[in-house]
Structures are given as C-alpha cells and as structure tokens.
Scaffold this motif. Structure first.
Motif: not given
Length: 194
Positions: A38-39, A43-49
């Motif tokens: 994935y891009s 990742i950051f769409e699913r986990f804020p950090d």
C-alpha cells in the motif's frame, strides 16, 4: 470491510518487518507500506501515527495469541498439563518476541502500551491458574500468588529469548528446561478422591 483488511495487512507487514530485522524499533512508514503493498498515505489514513500502529499491533498480537492458545488438556495428568502449557507458551513467545522487545523499549514513552503489557502478563498468570489448578489448590492464597509470580517470571518471553538466542537452545530443549523448572516448583498434585 476492505478498510479493516487493509489495516490488518499493514499490521502484519509491520510485525513481519520486526521479526526480520531484530533490533529495529520502528520500521519507516515507507518500508511498512512497501511490505504491505500500500501507499504511505494508506497507513496514515488508518493510523494517525506510527505509535498508534504499534499499539494496534500489540492488540492484534494479544488477540492472535488468545485465539491460538486456548487451554488444552486441563483435565490431564500433571505431566500432560505442564507439557501442554509449555508448548502453548513457547509458541506464543516464539511468535511474539520481536514485538515484545519493541513494546519494552517503548512502554516508558507511550502510556497506551502499559495496559497492553499488563494484559499480556495477566493472561499468562490466568492460564497457569487454569492449567495448574489441582496443585495450586493445596496452597494458601499468599503462597499461590507468589508461586504464580515466580512461574510467570520463569516463563516470561525474555526468558524464552535468552534460552533460544543467548544459549542457543532449540525449541525442544528450551521447552524441556521450562517443563523441568515448572515441575520442580509446583507442589505435589493432590490425590484424586475416590
């Protein structure tokens, strides 16, 4: 549903990178994304950090361990119960050492990890209470608590890692060490009442 699957694949990629690269505390988002297919944005769409990803990985590992480790042979004889407990615990440790090390390095800086570490340790003790119920029933509450603390310390994931990595024991050899130690620490098994 697709978003949850993507989340799971990202967590699995993170865990795989930890297992493959001992000593790395946090792979980069780019490496995790590449491994997951994935891009970085995904990742950051699913986990804020990445700290949230690490916490989610801990939750995933705890759920995975619970699903793979239901108590077996609870009504077996002492030897069978000890062997069954050790086999299950060894498998959990073998699968979880990489993430555990990251959690231990990060727990002081991330308050979200402390309850997860506590849950992991409590589950180990709860399982031993089930597996060794006959022997524990012969002890006072204080003695029982102290024995469970000792058994949890002996079968801690770091204990497993030391046997496997520092001392070079095979899974079978390390398991045999635990079996002998537990058998020596447990009080005699009470006789079955006719």
């Amino acid at each position: 549903m697709r978003s949850e699957r993507t989340k799971q694949l990202i967590i699995e990629a993170y865990l795989a990178l930890l297992r493959e690269n001992p000593g790395i505390q946090m792979p980069t988002a780019a490496r995790i994304a590449e491994r997951a297919g994935y891009s970085v944005r995904s990742i950051f769409e699913r986990f804020p950090d990445l700290n949230k990803l690490r916490a989610a990985a801990a939750d995933y590992q705890l759920a995975h361990a619970a699903a793979l480790a239901p108590p077996r042979n609870v009504d077996g004889d002492r030897s069978l119960r000890i062997r069954s407990q050790v086999e299950t615990r060894a498998g959990t440790c073998e699968r979880g050492i990489a993430l555990w090390r990251v959690l231990m390095m990060s727990v002081d800086q991330d308050e979200e990890l402390k309850p997860r570490v506590r849950v992991a340790r409590e589950r180990t003790i709860e399982r031993m209470e089930i597996m060794y119920r006959p022997e524990l029933s012969t002890m006072s509450p204080r003695e029982r608590r102290h024995l469970l603390i000792a058994l949890e310390a002996i079968t801690d994931i770091e204990s497993w890692a030391r046997m496997r990595e520092l001392h070079g024991l095979t899974i079978e050899e390390a398991s045999a060490v635990w079996v002998r130690a537990i058998d020596r620490l447990l009080p005699p098994t009470p006789s079955a009442t006719p």
